[in-house]
Design an enzyme around this catalytic site. Sequence first.
Site, PDB file in Angstrom:
ATOM      1  N   SER B 330     -35.149  -0.563  49.975  1.00  0.00           N
ATOM      2  CA  SER B 330     -34.909  -0.963  51.363  1.00  0.00           C
ATOM      3  C   SER B 330     -33.554  -0.524  51.901  1.00  0.00           C
ATOM      4  O   SER B 330     -33.305  -0.642  53.098  1.00  0.00           O
ATOM      5  CB  SER B 330     -35.038  -2.476  51.492  1.00  0.00           C
ATOM      6  OG  SER B 330     -36.338  -2.858  51.110  1.00  0.00           O
ATOM      7  N   ASP B 369     -46.302  -6.401  52.231  1.00  0.00           N
ATOM      8  CA  ASP B 369     -44.902  -6.716  52.499  1.00  0.00           C
ATOM      9  C   ASP B 369     -44.363  -7.485  51.300  1.00  0.00           C
ATOM     10  O   ASP B 369     -45.104  -8.166  50.599  1.00  0.00           O
ATOM     11  CB  ASP B 369     -44.795  -7.582  53.763  1.00  0.00           C
ATOM     12  CG  ASP B 369     -43.384  -7.599  54.321  1.00  0.00           C
ATOM     13  OD1 ASP B 369     -43.153  -6.877  55.312  1.00  0.00           O
ATOM     14  OD2 ASP B 369     -42.529  -8.300  53.751  1.00  0.00           O
TER      15      ASP B 369
END
Lengths: 365, 668
Positions: B330, B369
């Site tokens: 991320s 997710d």
Amino acid sequence: MHPHPLKRLWQAVTAPLDGPLVLLLAVINVLSLAVLYSASNETFGKIDNKLVYTALSFGILWFLAWSRPQSIMMFAPPIYVVGVLLLVGVELFGIIVNGSQRWLDFGFVRIQPSEIMKIALPMMLGWYFQHHEGQIRWWHYVVGAVIILIPGTLILKQPDLGTATLIMASGFFVLYFAGLSWKIILGGGAAFLASLPLVWHFMHDYQRRRVLTLLDPTQDPLGDGYHIIQSTIAIGSGGPWGKGWLSGTQTHLEFIPERTTDFIFAVWSEEFGLIGNLVLLVLYLAVLSRGLMITARAQTLFGRVMAGSITLTFFMYAFVNMGMVSGILPVVGVPLPFVSYGGTATVSLAVGMGMLMSIGNTERR
Amino acid sequence: MPRQRHLPPARGDDSQLQLRLIVAYAFMVLMFLVLAGRFAWLQFFQYDHYSTLAQNNSISLVPVEPSRGRIVDRNGVVLARNYAAYTLEVTPSETADLDATVAELGQLVELTPRDMKRFKKFLSENRRFEPSALKMKLTDEEAARVAANGWRLPGVEVKARLFRDYPFGELTSHVLGYIGRIGPREKEQIQEDGLTANYRGATHIGKLGLEKTYENMLRGRPGFEEMETDAGGRAVRSLRQSAPQNGSDLHLALDIKLQDVADKLFGKRRGALVAIDPQTGGVLAFVSKPGFDPSLFVDGIDTVTWKNLNEDWEKPLVNRALRGLYPPGSTFKPFMGMAALDAGAIGPNEVRSAPGYFTLPGSSHRFRDSKPSGNGMANLSRAIAVSSDTVFYKLAWDMGIDRIHPRLAEFGLGSRTGIDLDGESAGILPSKEWKAKRFSKMKPEYQRWYPADVVSIGIGQGFNAYTPLQMANATAILASDGKVFKPHLVQEVVDPKTGKKTPVEPAPQKQLAFKPEYFDYIKGSMEAVVKPGGTAWRLGQGLSYRLAGKTGTAQVVQIKQGAKYNAAALAEQHRDHSWFIAFAPAEKPTIALAVIVENAGFGAAAAAPLARGVIDYYLTGKVPPEVAGQLQTFKPVPPAADASGPAAAGAAASAPTPQKKTDASPSA
């Protein structure tokens, strides 16, 4: 009766070649292998490489000898233009090796465009004078000078004084054989001597050092004078008869710098002595004599000026190299023709020899 | 005007040509006669003189080693220096009987099997008339003992030589690298580069790290001493000498104290940290854990130690910061966000839904997710702060690889940063061309780019792979609103004689053309990461400056090649890597960094606190409590007091030589 096919093949192969020249070059090359073996500490790596590029050079030589001078001449303008463009390319994008910018890197191959100019410049001049044959006026020589100065100044800027001098000299030789007035030659020579202080002014530091070192190597025996002192000791200690092949102490103790390339003559001198040096001088003189004979018999103006220029340039190489190694000329990067290790120089010399033979052949055809 | 000169077409008997040929020929013969005269002078009349010079070598030139440049950190702490010590050297061609000589020396000094092995290796590499080192770093007592007995051992010399020392060992191993003995391949390279004169008498050369990159500047130029020798070839006196030109010093941008804090914060964990000053491109800290002891390599490492190091599953010899390739996870999102804004794929205030999974049209495959319940609704800033995967899946899908690749390439991702260290990995910023090339040896269906390939790339997984250095560099570019530097460990190269300082890469390479408001927006969202509601909110507690960061978790897909199977380590090696990128102070960043801790799990858990500790120390001087007491003390040393400065080099060269007659080093 038809001759044996092998014999016919042999005749086809040898027909374009000039017997005396090929024989002389062969002898010089064989001797150079011996001295290279000694200079490279009795290893075969460089010998193998030399054999490969010598074979390649011979192929090129043969092809040019086989071609007609008229065909070769057609290529003069394009090669010259490409050569000049490459030199401009060096100026703009060249890579810097040892402080001067001489190489162009194309990724797969690195080339030194000044090498191309060694042949392209006299060709271009020859082409130019051939086109004006019979009606050459003074301004043609002016144009000729411009043709010389364009690549000349570009190479001077690299900076590579040695190569620039050689290339401009090869151009001058063309003018000489094209009939440049004696007055101008002598006057120009005098002007050149008078302008030496100016030349000194524009020299790079390393060039000035070389000249100073030449005048008195002992001033700087551990720095710039090192090459000259060591090679002079090598030559002198060789004596009249030499120390014998593979027995040069200076060579084998690695006192001689660049002993396979520019300074290989020191190895030769140390091991073969004065007698060996005289043999080499005689061999070179024989090559030069043959070159001038071809010049004398050339059928066209192009052939005459090219043959003359190639011959005199060959002389310059030999003289400047032996002169610098023996300490009477400044150290410039000039190889000993067909003896120094190095593919590029050998190929460009072979191109010259090939053209010389081609010009010589028109006589027989 | 000169008279016009018409040469008729060349036909042999033209007198003009004849004359010119004769003049040319006469000139050549004359010049050759000059040469012949010169040869005769040298080889006949002066033969005795030169013969004496050559045969007795009555004057020989002995190279005097230059002192290698020092490497100091930004505060003047010396990281690499030289010291003088005695070595015992034997020249085989001058000994009466080599084995007997060595046996006799064995009585005088202790010769370990390692010494003997090394000596044999040198003998095989050197020529018989070259000295080979039998024992290095003799004690004063040993040197004196050899000196006292040396008169009956021809060919034996005790020489004062300079040795290289890295006082902080492992801590700087991946930055400095090391020097080592010049091997056959390097010898060839030196010849090819035309540097033979520069290495006459040299034994060592930079092999890795800064020692290698800056070899030409660190090395210096040897001087020469002209020695008069007696008939036996022994030096009797020095005639004159030219001083060596010592190598240049390297002044680093690196802060060794910061390096030490970062190193200790890693503890036993594996990973890498690179910190860069975004305003200059100077590298402030460059850590790759574990490190190794560089002094092992300087005098030739023995095979067992080398094998152990090389086969260690922790790979201490691998420079992770420079060469380790990891998916960025991320930490990729801020850069992806910049690309999305610039491409118009999302507006700054556009709100998107951030559900628990994402599916492609016409497919049932769920891209999950990391938060199964999703994050509700989010604009781009919140999507970065809470690290919503689904928002970025969608962005990537909408943009397609052709609009992503060129924008991210601007941040230096997928190409070498050009740092002043050798062997940098380029990383992988995927594109259609890259995939076709990468799988070119496989079937066409493997080479084709599938639209779905882009989805996981949006969250920094998939084919993405970057070095910690690249991530730090990209973060620095972001932090400085688009100033692109070549990161450089060395700030300036300092000539020891003139004191002239040559700065390294002082100006930015370029300025990125993204809109300034986009930089502000993304940097703001990275600040939100460490604020309440962000993934690293814990990290933001008790801050005395404005911090911006981004967490990341890199899935470990495979064990790195070459790693040995190790049951105990295996479970750990399958755990995810923990990433954190950060810069501070947010309003005018002076430090930007990237940290990866291998197999440490979630980014906020391991890497983020480590980054906070490093930045705290850099900006406020606060030592993280967990490493208090472990830190080393570093004293900046003024140049003159250091053992390797120019003055000291002179001292080393003129150190009293135990045995005057056989020692070729200067003794007066």
